[in-house]
Design an enzyme around this catalytic site. Sequence first.
Site, PDB file in Angstrom:
ATOM      1  CB  CYS A  66       5.489  29.835 -18.431  1.00  0.00           C
ATOM      2  SG  CYS A  66       6.180  31.154 -17.431  1.00  0.00           S
ATOM      3  CD  GLU A  67       3.728  23.430 -19.381  1.00  0.00           C
ATOM      4  OE1 GLU A  67       2.727  22.805 -19.804  1.00  0.00           O
ATOM      5  OE2 GLU A  67       4.866  22.961 -19.338  1.00  0.00           O
TER       6      GLU A  67
ATOM      7  CE1 TYR B 238      -1.381  10.111 -13.288  1.00  0.00           C
ATOM      8  CE2 TYR B 238      -1.154  11.365 -11.254  1.00  0.00           C
ATOM      9  CZ  TYR B 238      -0.654  10.453 -12.168  1.00  0.00           C
ATOM     10  OH  TYR B 238       0.568   9.901 -11.939  1.00  0.00           O
TER      11      TYR B 238
ATOM     12  NE  ARG C  14      -2.357  11.960  -7.272  1.00  0.00           N
ATOM     13  CZ  ARG C  14      -3.662  11.930  -7.333  1.00  0.00           C
ATOM     14  NH1 ARG C  14      -4.364  12.918  -6.814  1.00  0.00           N
ATOM     15  NH2 ARG C  14      -4.303  10.938  -7.891  1.00  0.00           N
TER      16      ARG C  14
ATOM     17  N   PRO D  78       0.824  -1.219   0.000  1.00  0.00           N
ATOM     18  CG  PRO D  78       0.191  -0.837   2.217  1.00  0.00           C
ATOM     19  CD  PRO D  78       0.898  -1.832   1.338  1.00  0.00           C
ATOM     20  N   GLY D  79       0.403   2.273  -0.685  1.00  0.00           N
ATOM     21  CA  GLY D  79       1.077   3.571  -0.658  1.00  0.00           C
ATOM     22  C   GLY D  79       0.067   4.642  -0.279  1.00  0.00           C
TER      23      GLY D  79
END
Length: 417
Positions: free
Chosen positions: A341-342, A315, A311, A274-275
């Site tokens: 800058c995105e 995602y 994240r 598990p993480g």
Amino acid sequence: MDHFHYLDRVLQAEEVPVPEIAAAVGTPFYLYSTATLRRHFTAFDQAFAGLDHLTCFAVKSCSNIAVLRLFAQLGGGADIVSGGELYRALTAGVDPARIVYSGVGKTKPEIRYALESGILMFNLESEQELVAVQECAAELKLTARVSFRVNPDVDPQTHAYISTGLAKNKFGIAIAEAGRVYRAARDLANIEIVGVSCHIGSQLTQVSPFIDTVAKLKDFLARLAGDGIEIKYLDIGGGLGIRYHQEEPPLPAEYGAAIREALGDLACTLILEPGRVIVGNAGILVTKVLFTKSGQKKFIVVDAGMNDLARPSLYDAHHGIIPVVKGEAGTEVADVVGPICETGDFLARGQEVPVAVPGELLAVQSAGAYGFTMSSNYNSRPRVAEVLVNGREFHLIRRRETYEDLIRGEAIPDFLK
Ligand code: LLP
């Protein structure tokens, strides 16, 4: 349950007011709670009490050596996927006999390092990898304990990027092929077959894909036994999800009960990796509002960006955003964006967030897993500090990087001098 709560409108981590930590270490920073980490580890591990098992924390989810030390003290092992993670785990004091090594692309130097360290087992993902491990083990005159990661072709019903147990994913060996690979491994001089492993994906919010997987693994173990191959360890990976927003994942106890039932009277040591379920809700990212902009849309520009927490950009993940000091202004729908800058640089998009003014602190929730570990120096931003709270104390467990850190190891060649 976590140990982040409000006292007189001020967010506390255990017994420490978050603004106090911000004043001491600056922003942004990751903040973890020892009590929460301990509670989550113990709850997970206890879900398998009475069953011969080993909880190998997935280092990739949160790899600070202080966090790894805590889990080692609680009796945990580690699931690693690189030489770097092995180095971290060993430095933190994880017993090598409790380390399993997963991943599709282990290099020979990494394999040698793991062999010399005496890890519990390699979870191998291809026949070519088996050959590489045999060669390294022969060179070193050692025996490699191995399992093969089988791909059960089960849909984990999660984000496509973190689904790993489908036939079309790059992971593992198709369960139909795996028997042949085991028989081949049996004939190799420096290989000892000890396990079967599997990991079908991450952020699973239902138990049924796990149960379907265990059923397939049990069939497979029976077939192996038919070939005279007995297995000591069954590693079912990690993947149990957490609540970020509206998900309702099973509790560790429910997951544990379902797995037990599915395993029946199988006489193997169960390994779990598990993480997220342990660290995800034990950490927050604290960031400061720099500016706000109102036009067609409301933007809150903060000092943490996609390089600090990838994240949401990667995602489209939802992370709750709450005020560190609750004001009277309430909430509004806005985009919380970073300085990168995105356009893809956002922590939240069209989300209900606190009405914020420059200088205010915000906490990004559920950032303990795959937060700091996926951070980068993009836009030449020093990586942020990590802080661990323990009761009334807080400790800097990783200092903020400096500009010198940014260029460490770089050089200007002579022809440019
Ligand atoms: N074992 C293996 C072999 C894995 O590949 C993983 C995660 C785990 C265990 C732990 O899974 P967990 O219990 O944390 O779900 N960066 C993505 C998650 C990637 C997961 C990769 N493998 C995210 O931020 O959602």
